[in-house]
Design a protein around this motif. Sequence first.
Motif, PDB file in Angstrom:
ATOM      1  N   VAL A 298       0.776  -1.117  -0.138  1.00 13.71           N
ATOM      2  CA  VAL A 298       0.217   0.158   0.047  1.00 13.71           C
ATOM      3  C   VAL A 298       0.988   1.231  -0.104  1.00 13.71           C
ATOM      4  CG1 VAL A 298      -1.536   1.236   1.366  1.00 13.71           C
ATOM      5  CG2 VAL A 298      -2.049  -1.063   0.932  1.00 13.71           C
ATOM      6  N   LEU A 299       1.937   1.459   0.866  1.00 18.52           N
ATOM      7  CA  LEU A 299       2.785   2.463   0.994  1.00 18.52           C
ATOM      8  C   LEU A 299       3.202   2.698  -0.583  1.00 18.52           C
ATOM      9  CD1 LEU A 299       4.399   4.545   2.620  1.00 18.52           C
ATOM     10  CD2 LEU A 299       5.930   3.075   3.071  1.00 18.52           C
ATOM     11  N   ALA A 300       3.887   1.581  -1.237  1.00 16.95           N
ATOM     12  CA  ALA A 300       4.521   2.022  -2.631  1.00 16.95           C
ATOM     13  C   ALA A 300       3.602   2.291  -3.584  1.00 16.95           C
ATOM     14  CB  ALA A 300       5.342   0.498  -2.833  1.00 16.95           C
ATOM     15  N   LEU A 301       2.449   1.649  -3.529  1.00 21.50           N
ATOM     16  CA  LEU A 301       1.374   1.906  -4.619  1.00 21.50           C
ATOM     17  C   LEU A 301       0.640   3.173  -4.391  1.00 21.50           C
ATOM     18  CD1 LEU A 301      -0.222  -1.716  -4.994  1.00 21.50           C
ATOM     19  CD2 LEU A 301       1.097  -0.425  -6.853  1.00 21.50           C
ATOM     20  N   VAL A 302       0.362   3.332  -3.243  1.00 17.46           N
ATOM     21  CA  VAL A 302      -0.491   4.602  -2.977  1.00 17.46           C
ATOM     22  C   VAL A 302       0.486   5.965  -3.422  1.00 17.46           C
ATOM     23  CG1 VAL A 302      -1.438   6.292  -1.267  1.00 17.46           C
ATOM     24  CG2 VAL A 302      -1.989   3.690  -1.443  1.00 17.46           C
ATOM     25  N   VAL A 378      -2.281   3.559   8.103  1.00 14.51           N
ATOM     26  CA  VAL A 378      -1.096   4.076   8.611  1.00 14.51           C
ATOM     27  C   VAL A 378      -0.318   4.382   7.318  1.00 14.51           C
ATOM     28  CG1 VAL A 378       0.978   4.128   9.558  1.00 14.51           C
ATOM     29  CG2 VAL A 378      -0.923   3.712  11.067  1.00 14.51           C
ATOM     30  N   SER A 379      -0.223   3.075   6.515  1.00 12.34           N
ATOM     31  CA  SER A 379       0.361   3.377   5.092  1.00 12.34           C
ATOM     32  C   SER A 379      -0.178   4.326   4.379  1.00 12.34           C
ATOM     33  CB  SER A 379       0.641   2.031   4.509  1.00 12.34           C
ATOM     34  OG  SER A 379       1.469   0.943   5.512  1.00 12.34           O
ATOM     35  N   THR A 380      -1.420   4.394   4.450  1.00 12.14           N
ATOM     36  CA  THR A 380      -2.089   5.314   3.349  1.00 12.14           C
ATOM     37  C   THR A 380      -1.826   6.711   3.726  1.00 12.14           C
ATOM     38  OG1 THR A 380      -3.795   3.754   2.906  1.00 12.14           O
ATOM     39  CG2 THR A 380      -4.388   5.908   2.490  1.00 12.14           C
ATOM     40  N   LEU A 381      -1.835   7.037   5.103  1.00 13.28           N
ATOM     41  CA  LEU A 381      -1.786   8.501   5.545  1.00 13.28           C
ATOM     42  C   LEU A 381      -0.314   8.792   5.233  1.00 13.28           C
ATOM     43  CD1 LEU A 381      -3.471   8.370   8.969  1.00 13.28           C
ATOM     44  CD2 LEU A 381      -4.346   9.403   6.773  1.00 13.28           C
ATOM     45  N   GLN A 382       0.670   8.005   5.358  1.00 13.64           N
ATOM     46  CA  GLN A 382       1.978   8.377   5.398  1.00 13.64           C
ATOM     47  C   GLN A 382       2.473   8.496   3.769  1.00 13.64           C
ATOM     48  OE1 GLN A 382       5.076   7.734   7.748  1.00 13.64           O
ATOM     49  NE2 GLN A 382       5.413   9.332   6.173  1.00 13.64           N
ATOM     50  N   ALA A 383       1.629   7.658   2.812  1.00 17.82           N
ATOM     51  CA  ALA A 383       1.728   7.756   1.315  1.00 17.82           C
ATOM     52  C   ALA A 383       1.107   9.142   0.741  1.00 17.82           C
ATOM     53  CB  ALA A 383       1.165   6.395   0.660  1.00 17.82           C
ATOM     54  N   ILE A 384      -0.008   9.601   1.434  1.00 14.59           N
ATOM     55  CA  ILE A 384      -0.621  10.896   0.732  1.00 14.59           C
ATOM     56  C   ILE A 384      -0.164  11.843   1.299  1.00 14.59           C
ATOM     57  CG2 ILE A 384      -2.651   9.623   0.429  1.00 14.59           C
ATOM     58  CD1 ILE A 384      -3.959  10.633   2.555  1.00 14.59           C
ATOM     59  N   LYS A 385       1.106  11.803   2.366  1.00 15.68           N
ATOM     60  CA  LYS A 385       1.531  12.846   3.097  1.00 15.68           C
ATOM     61  C   LYS A 385       0.750  13.653   3.867  1.00 15.68           C
ATOM     62  CE  LYS A 385       5.003  14.246  -0.677  1.00 15.68           C
ATOM     63  NZ  LYS A 385       5.573  15.468  -1.359  1.00 15.68           N
ATOM     64  N   ILE A 390      -0.992  10.048  12.608  1.00 18.71           N
ATOM     65  CA  ILE A 390      -0.557   8.621  12.885  1.00 18.71           C
ATOM     66  C   ILE A 390       0.063   8.593  14.252  1.00 18.71           C
ATOM     67  CG2 ILE A 390       1.584   7.002  12.418  1.00 18.71           C
ATOM     68  CD1 ILE A 390       0.949   7.875   9.567  1.00 18.71           C
ATOM     69  N   PHE A 391       0.675   9.706  14.870  1.00 16.85           N
ATOM     70  CA  PHE A 391       1.187   9.636  16.099  1.00 16.85           C
ATOM     71  C   PHE A 391       0.285   9.604  17.366  1.00 16.85           C
ATOM     72  CE2 PHE A 391       2.183  12.563  19.598  1.00 16.85           C
ATOM     73  CZ  PHE A 391       3.167  11.750  20.410  1.00 16.85           C
TER      74      PHE A 391
END
Length: 451
Positions: A298-302, A378-385, A390-391
Amino acid sequence: MNKSQNLTKDDIPTLIKQLTIPASTGMFFNTMYNVVDTFYAGVISTKAVAALSLSFMIFFMIIGLGYGFSSAITALIGNALGKKKNLLASIYAHKGILFIPIVGLLLMVVGFLCSKEIFIFLGAKEQYLQICLEYIYVLLGGIPFFMLNFSLNAILVATGDTKTYRNTLIFGFFANLVLNPLFIHGFLFIPAMGISGIALATVLIQVINMLILFRKVLKTNMVNFLKPEYFLPQKKIYKDFVVHGLPSSLNMVTMGVGSILLTYFVSTYGYKAVAGYGIGFRVEQIMLLPALGLSTAVLALVSNNFGAKKYDRVSQTIYKALKYGFIICTFGVIFLYVFGELIVSQFDNDAEVISYATGYLAVEVWTFYAFVTLFICVSTLQAIKKPKMIFWIGLYRQIVAKYMVGYTIVIYFALDFKYFWIGVMVMIYSAAIFAFLYTRNELKKLNIPDI
């Protein structure tokens, strides 16, 4: 980018499988690596198993910062690649290689200064304390290598390569099978090192893996030595790493603190409960590996598709990942209910330890669905900046709610071991539901189709 795939054009379900399976396989061998450590610690003594459990909590809190920053580097490189800004992606890669190890060196010093006091807080004393320190001090010395491997893998994941890290983890597992007994018992000129030998094997394997990963990164052409100044710290780039990586990193720290807090409450039931929890936790992690692999995909693709403004593919990635994750969870629940006790009994023959481990698993398997939701959100939120929340989710789940549950059930009401885990399960589900609703709302703000 991996020549065999295009993260912004190829079929999403196919890409998810191509990224998830290698990542999950690598994580499986990494978890089995820890299982091997637990097995050999059990050969030494039950206290050695408990010492590994305590040490893992501290060590995870330290390297968790590196893992969090690596997610940010993956997201930043992925976004840059999606926008066709290859030079910016390369600069992020160069700077990232040194950034995480620098953080690691600082944390290594903190670890050496604070480990003993934390072990004492968690109830370790006399021989038990000495065993803990023998293990953790050697492991702390290897932190720079762990951190550099996070940096290198972040670059590879951003380009769609989850296979190389998988291969290093597979190598590590088999190397550990040989090195653990060799260093524990000694052979020829190698002295018997006991539990510190388990830690030394881990550090040596990290050094070898670092060389493998570095060689592969050089082949991507994302990093080279033609302009050495690209590696040097730069305020603006480091600021990007901190802004986008700190929430995730602090989330990992809260996980470490939460694990210590959890272990503190478990330790009130005795060191055998700590040993049982440590065994149960490692068995549980095996079942969660596909979910962790999905979060990597998800992190890589998003990140790539968000950078390319292909928002329909972002939505499709998240939906498919959740669907696959829930199916996998169902198989995991069934498997552990059938084989859980048999698996646990392979690590310790003490009936009390086995009882604590199986009691933990009987409740915790039902949290799998919540964990899948959390990992993917969490991966999605990281990927869309959009990593800030998350914290706060981690702070609630790992510290605030966990303390409230522990104090109420273990200290105030002094209830049985299983009720503590029921309370923890309820707390995790509340965090997962909030994370899903928050992520969904953030996606709507960006005009990304509803998941």
